[in-house]
Every structure is written in structure tokens, then in C-alpha cells.
Design an enzyme around this catalytic site. Structure first.
Site, PDB file in Angstrom:
ATOM      1  N   GLU A   1       0.872  -1.066   0.321  1.00  0.00           N
ATOM      2  CA  GLU A   1       0.088  -0.523   0.176  1.00  0.00           C
ATOM      3  C   GLU A   1       1.224   1.105  -0.081  1.00  0.00           C
ATOM      4  O   GLU A   1       1.733   1.703   1.020  1.00  0.00           O
ATOM      5  CB  GLU A   1      -0.607  -0.003   1.160  1.00  0.00           C
ATOM      6  CG  GLU A   1      -1.797   1.333   1.246  1.00  0.00           C
ATOM      7  CD  GLU A   1      -2.763   1.758   0.285  1.00  0.00           C
ATOM      8  OE1 GLU A   1      -3.602   0.969  -0.538  1.00  0.00           O
ATOM      9  OE2 GLU A   1      -2.262   2.542  -0.514  1.00  0.00           O
TER      10      GLU A   1
ATOM     11  N   GLY B   1      -6.347   0.463   3.881  1.00  0.00           N
ATOM     12  CA  GLY B   1      -8.178   0.710   4.117  1.00  0.00           C
ATOM     13  C   GLY B   1      -9.019   1.195   2.233  1.00  0.00           C
ATOM     14  O   GLY B   1     -10.047   1.078   2.130  1.00  0.00           O
ATOM     15  N   GLY B   2      -7.771   1.758   1.735  1.00  0.00           N
ATOM     16  CA  GLY B   2      -8.132   2.424  -0.044  1.00  0.00           C
ATOM     17  C   GLY B   2      -9.155   3.318   0.331  1.00  0.00           C
ATOM     18  O   GLY B   2      -9.497   4.359   0.902  1.00  0.00           O
TER      19      GLY B   2
ATOM     20  N   GLY C   1     -19.015   8.630 -12.611  1.00  0.00           N
ATOM     21  CA  GLY C   1     -17.974   7.388 -12.799  1.00  0.00           C
ATOM     22  C   GLY C   1     -16.941   7.034 -12.111  1.00  0.00           C
ATOM     23  O   GLY C   1     -16.221   8.326 -12.392  1.00  0.00           O
TER      24      GLY C   1
ATOM     25  N   ASP D   1     -12.411  -3.213  -7.816  1.00  0.00           N
ATOM     26  CA  ASP D   1     -13.143  -2.541  -8.953  1.00  0.00           C
ATOM     27  C   ASP D   1     -12.012  -2.633 -10.022  1.00  0.00           C
ATOM     28  O   ASP D   1     -12.392  -1.765 -11.138  1.00  0.00           O
ATOM     29  CB  ASP D   1     -13.297  -0.724  -8.291  1.00  0.00           C
ATOM     30  CG  ASP D   1     -13.836   0.025  -7.367  1.00  0.00           C
ATOM     31  OD1 ASP D   1     -14.825  -0.985  -6.522  1.00  0.00           O
ATOM     32  OD2 ASP D   1     -14.216   0.201  -6.281  1.00  0.00           O
TER      33      ASP D   1
ATOM     34  N   HIS E   1     -42.083  -7.104  15.927  1.00  0.00           N
ATOM     35  CA  HIS E   1     -43.447  -5.374  16.131  1.00  0.00           C
ATOM     36  C   HIS E   1     -42.413  -4.870  16.995  1.00  0.00           C
ATOM     37  O   HIS E   1     -42.165  -4.839  18.214  1.00  0.00           O
ATOM     38  CB  HIS E   1     -44.640  -5.770  16.350  1.00  0.00           C
ATOM     39  CG  HIS E   1     -45.637  -4.925  16.081  1.00  0.00           C
ATOM     40  ND1 HIS E   1     -45.864  -4.291  14.907  1.00  0.00           N
ATOM     41  CD2 HIS E   1     -45.733  -4.159  17.592  1.00  0.00           C
ATOM     42  CE1 HIS E   1     -46.757  -2.913  15.122  1.00  0.00           C
ATOM     43  NE2 HIS E   1     -46.674  -2.854  16.589  1.00  0.00           N
TER      44      HIS E   1
HETATM   45  P1  NAI Z   1     -22.578   6.494 -11.335  1.00  0.00           P
HETATM   46  O1  NAI Z   1     -21.761   5.231 -12.549  1.00  0.00           O
HETATM   47  O2  NAI Z   1     -23.236   5.789 -10.993  1.00  0.00           O
HETATM   48  O3  NAI Z   1     -22.952   7.522 -11.956  1.00  0.00           O
HETATM   49  C1  NAI Z   1     -22.401   8.480 -13.259  1.00  0.00           C
HETATM   50  C2  NAI Z   1     -23.452   9.117 -14.042  1.00  0.00           C
HETATM   51  O4  NAI Z   1     -23.334  10.703 -14.374  1.00  0.00           O
HETATM   52  C3  NAI Z   1     -24.602   8.723 -14.721  1.00  0.00           C
HETATM   53  O5  NAI Z   1     -26.146   8.377 -14.696  1.00  0.00           O
HETATM   54  C4  NAI Z   1     -24.622   9.113 -16.266  1.00  0.00           C
HETATM   55  O6  NAI Z   1     -26.166   9.130 -17.373  1.00  0.00           O
HETATM   56  C5  NAI Z   1     -23.840  11.031 -15.856  1.00  0.00           C
HETATM   57  N1  NAI Z   1     -23.444  11.267 -16.923  1.00  0.00           N
HETATM   58  C6  NAI Z   1     -22.012  10.775 -17.228  1.00  0.00           C
HETATM   59  N2  NAI Z   1     -21.547  11.422 -18.481  1.00  0.00           N
HETATM   60  C7  NAI Z   1     -22.045  13.012 -18.244  1.00  0.00           C
HETATM   61  C8  NAI Z   1     -22.485  14.535 -19.332  1.00  0.00           C
HETATM   62  N3  NAI Z   1     -21.256  14.884 -19.602  1.00  0.00           N
HETATM   63  N4  NAI Z   1     -23.380  14.921 -18.617  1.00  0.00           N
HETATM   64  C9  NAI Z   1     -24.141  14.909 -17.578  1.00  0.00           C
HETATM   65  N5  NAI Z   1     -24.342  13.396 -17.076  1.00  0.00           N
HETATM   66  C10 NAI Z   1     -23.522  12.810 -17.080  1.00  0.00           C
HETATM   67  O7  NAI Z   1     -20.906   7.264 -10.875  1.00  0.00           O
HETATM   68  P2  NAI Z   1     -20.401   7.924  -9.872  1.00  0.00           P
HETATM   69  O8  NAI Z   1     -21.626   8.552  -9.486  1.00  0.00           O
HETATM   70  O9  NAI Z   1     -19.683   8.985 -10.218  1.00  0.00           O
HETATM   71  O10 NAI Z   1     -20.034   6.087  -8.945  1.00  0.00           O
HETATM   72  C11 NAI Z   1     -18.892   6.014  -8.898  1.00  0.00           C
HETATM   73  C12 NAI Z   1     -18.794   4.376  -8.726  1.00  0.00           C
HETATM   74  O11 NAI Z   1     -18.937   4.633  -7.331  1.00  0.00           O
HETATM   75  C13 NAI Z   1     -19.981   3.446  -9.168  1.00  0.00           C
HETATM   76  O12 NAI Z   1     -19.702   2.809  -9.270  1.00  0.00           O
HETATM   77  C14 NAI Z   1     -21.240   3.647  -7.764  1.00  0.00           C
HETATM   78  O13 NAI Z   1     -21.169   1.836  -7.796  1.00  0.00           O
HETATM   79  C15 NAI Z   1     -19.871   3.295  -6.841  1.00  0.00           C
HETATM   80  N6  NAI Z   1     -19.800   4.130  -5.647  1.00  0.00           N
HETATM   81  C16 NAI Z   1     -21.382   2.871  -4.411  1.00  0.00           C
HETATM   82  C17 NAI Z   1     -21.649   3.943  -4.161  1.00  0.00           C
HETATM   83  C18 NAI Z   1     -22.074   2.765  -3.218  1.00  0.00           C
HETATM   84  O14 NAI Z   1     -23.008   2.194  -3.261  1.00  0.00           O
HETATM   85  N7  NAI Z   1     -23.379   3.063  -1.998  1.00  0.00           N
HETATM   86  C19 NAI Z   1     -21.348   5.062  -3.349  1.00  0.00           C
HETATM   87  C20 NAI Z   1     -20.214   5.997  -3.916  1.00  0.00           C
HETATM   88  C21 NAI Z   1     -19.737   4.718  -5.031  1.00  0.00           C
END
Ligand code: NAI
Length: 460
Positions: free
Chosen positions: A33, A39-40, A266, A307, A439
Site C-alpha cells: 500500500e 483501507g484504500g 463514474g 474495482d 413488532h
Molecule cells: P455512476 O456511474 O453511478 O453515475 C454517473 C452518472 O453520470 C450517470 O447517471 C450518467 O448518466 C451521468 N453522466 C455521465 N456523463 C454525463 C454528462 N456529460 N452530463 C451529464 N450527466 C452525465 O457514477 P458515480 O456516481 O460517479 O459513482 C462511481 C462508482 O462508485 C459507481 O460504480 C458506484 O456504484 C460507486 N459508488 C457506490 C456507492 C455506494 O454503494 N453507496 C457510493 C459511492 C460510489
């Protein structure tokens, strides 16, 4: 120099969990690391710090909106943002130190620095070269951006910058209505920021069950988030005091500005500096490390998880793969059921899902039934101002076997696991309906949705 059985590259939830399982299975293990703490992304700049800020901002919302209703009179609650950041940093530190303790306890060596793979049996870290029988790449992901939008972590930030702003901004533009955009947008909206979310699609959280997605957007709107849908961001530029964003919607190019712009469009696999391609490793078209169903890469003896490979970018998916690949290396049977991986969004209310969406079942031509139950019919939820939202259970029309579950409501991220276990055991909706639920708990809503798949919910 120690001769290792396994060197794990990266100490996020995929990497450290994998290292611990390797050690438990009797393999001499090291983890590499380069960050100062273990913890990344998850523990340092992702899941854990965001949950601290979600908790703090939700508590502020409770104090300003609901305390008075319960007869709790606290005049004029204020925010000390520096102190809130200290609390968040303390949470990070407790968790990262916890991982350090676990590694020591399991006699795993922490090789400090960034790893470079020399060949399938050697990894260099700084000046030192270490020998190993196997390598597990768990190098994670990094924020990705879109053309003409450069993240400077000052005015145009990724989730990393958004978690450590020096003050609460007056306004924020969130590009992308995915998980990160909505969690971070919620935090700052609750703290008083004017938040506008710009999303390319006509609905938020693409891929989610559409009915839940629409309901979720209505809820967030009511909470004060603004949405510009069906709009593609074309550029973002920082000035001294703000950032300008240009987006295109129905042929018109529109310019708006805000104090902070969050880019949440993303993430992409992080494989820089690994030397993986140079030694014959292969990537997919999307830049993920190519693996087979045993997490073996194209180079024998080198595995990859989390990832950095295909699949949802979720900490718990990485953890599962981490344990499974350790089993494979130890000569056992490692397995991950990719059909039962829950997804959770930690807003208030929370949103959770597992299995197929209604749209996926329709596309696949599967005959299904739907059992729904609103949290308005759940006494516990109403008592704590969380009657908003509902549970939607999808079951096979003929066999009653559970095919998916989608919910928005209190503790959704915990409630979903009842369905995960049920799905792992191939349970039917009736199995849930016939199981006694205490409940008053939120979990009664799960049973009611299962009852709704049969002769009907009681409190509907
Ligand atoms: P995401 O892939 O979930 O969402 C990206 C959004 O940006 C999409 O709705 C897409 O249509 C939009 N988009 C892309 N280009 C665009 C543009 N030029 N103009 C307007 N909208 C645009 O990505 P996000 O939220 O950044 O998350 C990244 C990763 O991290 C995901 O795989 C997510 O599952 C993970 N993550 C998970 C969490 C959780 O499980 N609670 C918390 C934080 C992240």
C-alpha cells in the site's frame, strides 16, 4: 528477503479482506500500500468518510426539522464545519488503524510504497524486490471525468475533494445523478448549499428499478435538490470565485455557474504504474483487467479483483472476490454469486436493491408478480418521521421464488439483507410472509410486501 505465498497489491476492502483470508488459510502473505494509511478509497476517501458526513448532516436536518415536533427545544442549531471535518477525519483514522491492527494480528507484512510487477513471481516496492508464488491485484479505481472538464480538486472536484471542502459552499453543481452525486448532493443540500444536479438520462441512478428511481427523485426534489434532466454537460471551467458549466439540452447550449462543481460521472480502474501490460497482462475494452471466472488474469499466477476488474464498483463485491480468490489460491473452491449483490444508496431515506429490476424481468420475458408495501403502513416508520417510501418485492408468477427486491425507506440498506439471504436459499415470497417479524420494526414492511405477493398485505 521473505519468500511470500501471496502478495496483494492494494489495501482497500478487496485487498485487505483477501490478505486476511489468505493468512487464515495458512498462506504467507504481504500487502502493498502506497498511501500513508490502509483501507484504500473506501476507508480514506469514499464509503466511510461520506457516511460520517451523511450522519452529521442528517442529524442537523433532524435538529432543524423534527426535534421541535418531538418537544425537543434546541434553539438555533449551528454548524461548525471545521469540527464536522475533524469528526470525519477521526472516523477515518479509527477505521484505518483498525485495519492495521487486523493485518498485524494475522501476521501480514505491510510493504509500504507503490508496487511494480516485475514478473509473475516478483514485485518491487521502492528499492526492494520481493519474491512470491502468487500476486493478487486489488488496485481499485479512481474518479473519471468527461471531455472538457478538468478536476482541480479546488473548484471542480471529485468525491475526494467534495469530502474535504474548506467551507460549506453557497451553491454546487453536481454532474451526474449516480450514487456519488446524490449522496454528496444530499450532504451539502442538508447543510444549506443550493444543489443542482445535471443528468444526461431522463431519470436518476440509471440501471435502478424505474419506479424506485422516479420515487427517489421526487423525494430528493422535496428535500430541495434541483434536477436538470436529459442534459449533457459539455464543459466546466474554473474562475477565481466560481466555476462555469455549459450543458446541452434539446439543441440549446445553456451556461450556469456555482461555487463548486462536483464531477460524479463514474470511476475507472486504477492500474497506473503496475507494469501489468508490459509483462503481458490484458485489459478489456473498458480498461478493466481481464480475468476468468477464477479471477485469474492472462498471466498465470496473477489474479485481480474488485474495482480493477469487470462488475459493479462496490466494496462488498470486492470483499467477496477477495475471499473467493484466496480460497482458489489455497486450492479450495472460491465462489461469488454475482446474482445476489445488494446495492445501497445512503441518503435519507436509504435506497436498496438486489436481484432483477421489473424492467429486466420484462425484457427477459419472465412472468412475475409484484408485492408492494408503503412505509406509511409501518407504525415504527411513522413514529420516526420516515413513512416515506415503499418496498417492492418481485417473485416468479408460477413458482413464487423471489427474483428481486427494491426499496426506498428507513434502514433500507440493512433490510435488504433479509432478501439476500432468502435469495441465496432460493426462497419464495411465501417463505418471507410466513416468517415471524418482530413488532414494531421496519422489517415488518418486508413481510407485508411478501404477503402482498400472495393473498394481500395486512396493513395496506
Ligand atoms: P455512476 O456511474 O453511478 O453515475 C454517473 C452518472 O453520470 C450517470 O447517471 C450518467 O448518466 C451521468 N453522466 C455521465 N456523463 C454525463 C454528462 N456529460 N452530463 C451529464 N450527466 C452525465 O457514477 P458515480 O456516481 O460517479 O459513482 C462511481 C462508482 O462508485 C459507481 O460504480 C458506484 O456504484 C460507486 N459508488 C457506490 C456507492 C455506494 O454503494 N453507496 C457510493 C459511492 C460510489
Amino acid at each position: 528477503m521473505t519468500n511470500y505465498d501471496v502478495i496483494v497489491i492494494g489495501s482497500g476492502p478487496g485487498g485487505y479482506v483477501s490478505a486476511i483470508r489468505c493468512a487464515q488459510l495458512g498462506l504467507k502473505t504481504a500487502i502493498v500500500e502506497g498511501r500513508d494509511t490502509l483501507g484504500g478509497t473506501c476507508l480514506n476517501v469514499g464509503c466511510i468518510p461520506s457516511k460520517a458526513l451523511l450522519h452529521a448532516s442528517h442529524s442537523y436536518h433532524e435538529a432543524t426539522h423534527n426535534f421541535d415536533k418531538m418537544g425537543l427545544i434546541i434553539n438555533n442549531p449551528k454548524i461548525d464545519f471545521d469540527k464536522m471535518q475533524n469528526y470525519k477525519n477521526d472516523v477515518i483514522s479509527q477505521n484505518t488503524k483498525g485495519i492495521e491492527f487486523l493485518l498485524k494480528k494475522n501476521k501480514i507484512d505491510w510493504l509500504k510504497g507503490w508496487a511494480k510487477i516485475v514478473n509473475k513471481n516478483q514485485v518491487t516496492v521502492g528499492e526492494n524486490t520481493h519474491d512470491t508464488k502468487n500476486i493478487i491485484i486489488a488496485s481499485g479505481s479512481e474518479p473519471s471525468t468527461i471531455p472538457n472538464v478538468k478536476i482541480d480538486e479546488n473548484r471542480i472536484v471529485s468525491s475526494t475533494g467534495a469530502l474535504s471542502l474548506s467551507k460549506i459552499p453557497k451553491s454546487m453543481i453536481v454532474i451526474g445523478a449516480g450514487v456519488i452525486g446524490l449522496e454528496m448532493g444530499s450532504i451539502y443540500s442538508r447543510l444549506g448549499t443550493d444543489v443542482t444536479v445535471i443528468e444526461y438520462m431522463d431519470h436518476i441512478t440509471p440501471g435502478m428499478d424505474l419506479e424506485i428511481s422516479k420515487n427517489f427523485q421526487r423525494t430528493l426534489k422535496k428535500q430541495g435538490l434541483k434536477f436538470i434532466m436529459g442534459a449533457a454537460v459539455k464543459s466546466a471551467k474554473s474562475t477565481k470565485t466560481k466555476a462555469n458549466v455549459i450543458y446541452k439540452k434539446a439543441d440549446a447550449e445553456i451556461k450556469i455557474d456555482a461555487e463548486i462543481v462536483l464531477v460524479s460521472t463514474g470511476r475507472k480502474p486504477f492500474t497506473n504504474g503496475l507494469n501489468f501490460l508490459e509483462i503481458g497482462g490484458e485489459l478489456t475494452e473498458r480498461g478493466q483487467i481481464k480475468t476468468n471466472n477464477k479471477w485469474q488474469t492472462s498471466v498465470e499466477g496473477i489474479y485481480a479483483i474488485g474495482d480493477a476488474i469487470a462488475g459493479p464498483m462496490l466494496a462488498h463485491k470486492a470483499e467477496d472476490e477477495g475471499m473467493a480468490v484466496a480460497e482458489v489460491i489455497a486450492g479450495k473452491h472460491g465462489h461469488v454469486n454475482y446474482d445476489v449483490i445488494p446495492g445501497v444508496i445512503y441518503t435519507t431515506p436509504e435506497v436498496a436493491n438486489v436481484g432483477k429490476t421489473e424492467e429486466e424481468l420484462k425484457d427477459a420475458g419472465i412472468d412475475y408478480k409484484v408485492g408492494k408495501f408503503s412505509f406509511m403502513g409501518n407504525g415504527r416508520a411513522k413514529a420516526v418521521f420516515q413513512g416515506e417510501g415503499f418496498v417492492k418485492l418481485l417473485a416468479d408468477a408460477t413458482t413464487d421464488r423471489i427474483l428481486g427486491c427494491h426499496l426506498i425507506g428507513p434502514a433500507a440498506g440493512d433490510l435488504i439483507h433479509e432478501i439476500c439471504v432468502a435469495m441465496e436459499f432460493g426462497a419464495s415470497a411465501q417463505d418471507i410472509a410466513m416468517t415471524c417479524h418482530a413488532h414494531p420494526t421496519f422489517s415488518e414492511a418486508m413481510r407485508e410486501a411478501a404477503l402482498a405477493c400472495g393473498d394481500g398485505a395486512i396493513h395496506a
